[in-house]
Design an enzyme around this catalytic site. Structure first.
Site: not given
Ligand code: BV8
Length: 254
Positions: A106, A217, A192, A103-104, A121
């Site tokens: 970077d 974690p 997450s 999903q990254n 993404h």
């Molecule tokens: C879509 C690019 C069709 C841009 C990104 C309601 C319910 C369900 C879904 C939806 C909803 N409403 C809208 C949606 C759809 C929406 C969605 O899912 N929203 C969420 C917030 C509810 N999805 C979309 O819009 C997708 N498109 O569905 O199209 C559609 C169209 C219209 C309407 C409906 C549907 C598009 C999604 C892509 C968006 N772009 N990135 C940019 O980066 O600038 S998403 C972006 O955020 C990332 O790419 C990644 O996907 C996400 C972040 O998540 P993570 O990578 O998991 O990062 P996070 O910080 O959350 O977590 C980090 C984790 O690491 C934590 O758990 C932490 O504990 C852990 N961690 C920390 N340190 C460590 C570690 N793990 C291991 N080692 C460590 N050291």
């Protein structure tokens, strides 16, 4: 779950696998010093990613959105892949059938040496002309012009990434679900699992009978469906797992 006692059976299971698939998120880059989305450091000025990574935000204020991407590009360019990225690059050789889905945006997996990375993404170093949809690569840090414009037609460029509310590339998504629902072992590392459709990949693997291994974690919505879920940092746990895998692979050869 005492890691040492479980490492043996876990490695046997992984080494018995033919098709291995992984999903990574921002957490795998955390130990490189790149802010995750949901961590408290995921905030830029007063905005959350979900507010800026949208077509609406870009139409309303392309300069602001580009300032945010320029800030992130600056951070990413100043960081290095960590041990977690490097182990996954090694695994491309270790497993006959290996797919890394991230999903990254970077590009750190590729900088660590991973060849075939499925970028769900997009990529922060790529830009797209909003008129002609031509994609160009630009590694300028900082960007000379904010917002940048297309050299050919002068139209606005946008980051070649998928924003919230935008659909993912159809063939990339289809390929990702096809691979995740036909693998033997699925890893979910540093995500997450809050953003769809990416978060459904490990679940589709579980439903198809694959063994799911989570490294994070913190627990996530996937933890309940995982066969193994390690409360660990990927940059610390993956090298340990890798050493054990290599030791056993060697034993098998001897
Ligand atoms: C879509 C690019 C069709 C841009 C990104 C309601 C319910 C369900 C879904 C939806 C909803 N409403 C809208 C949606 C759809 C929406 C969605 O899912 N929203 C969420 C917030 C509810 N999805 C979309 O819009 C997708 N498109 O569905 O199209 C559609 C169209 C219209 C309407 C409906 C549907 C598009 C999604 C892509 C968006 N772009 N990135 C940019 O980066 O600038 S998403 C972006 O955020 C990332 O790419 C990644 O996907 C996400 C972040 O998540 P993570 O990578 O998991 O990062 P996070 O910080 O959350 O977590 C980090 C984790 O690491 C934590 O758990 C932490 O504990 C852990 N961690 C920390 N340190 C460590 C570690 N793990 C291991 N080692 C460590 N050291």
């Amino acid at each position: 779950m005492d890691v040492q006692s479980i490492l043996g059976p876990l490695c046997d299971l992984i080494l018995a696998a033919n098709r291995v698939c992984l999903l990574t998120g921002a957490g795998i880059s955390a130990e490189s010093g790149i802010p995750t989305f949901r961590g408290e450091e995921g905030l830029w000025k007063t905005f959350r990613a979900e507010q800026l990574a949208t077509p609406t935000a870009f139409i309303q204020d392309p300069e602001l959105v580009w300032e945010w991407y320029d800030w992130r590009r600056g951070i990413i360019a100043s960081k290095e892949p960590n041990a977690g990225h490097k182990v996954l690059a090694e695994w491309e050789e270790l497993f006959p059938n290996f797919t890394l889905i991230t999903q990254n945006i970077d590009g750190l997996h590729q900088r660590a040496g991973s060849q075939n990375v499925v970028e769900l993404h997009g990529n922060i170093w790529k830009q797209r002309c909003i008129e002609e949809n031509t994609i160009t690569v630009n590694h300028e840090v900082p960007l000379k012009e904010i917002p940048p414009h297309c050299e050919k037609c002068g139209a606005l460029l946008r980051p070649h990434v998928v924003w919230f509310g935008e659909s993912l590339d159809g063939s990339t998504l289809h390929k990702s679900f096809k691979i995740s629902s036909s693998c033997d072992v699925m890893f979910s590392i540093g995500t997450s699992a809050m953003v769809q459709p990416a978060a459904s990949l490990p679940l589709s693997a579980a439903q198809a009978g694959a063994k799911v291994i989570e490294i994070n974690p913190d627990p996530t919505p996937i933890t309940g469906s995982a066969d193994f879920s390690f409360r660990a940092k990927s940059g610390e746990f993956l090298p340990i797992l890798n050493e054990e895998l290599k030791k056993r692979t060697k034993q098998k050869k001897d």
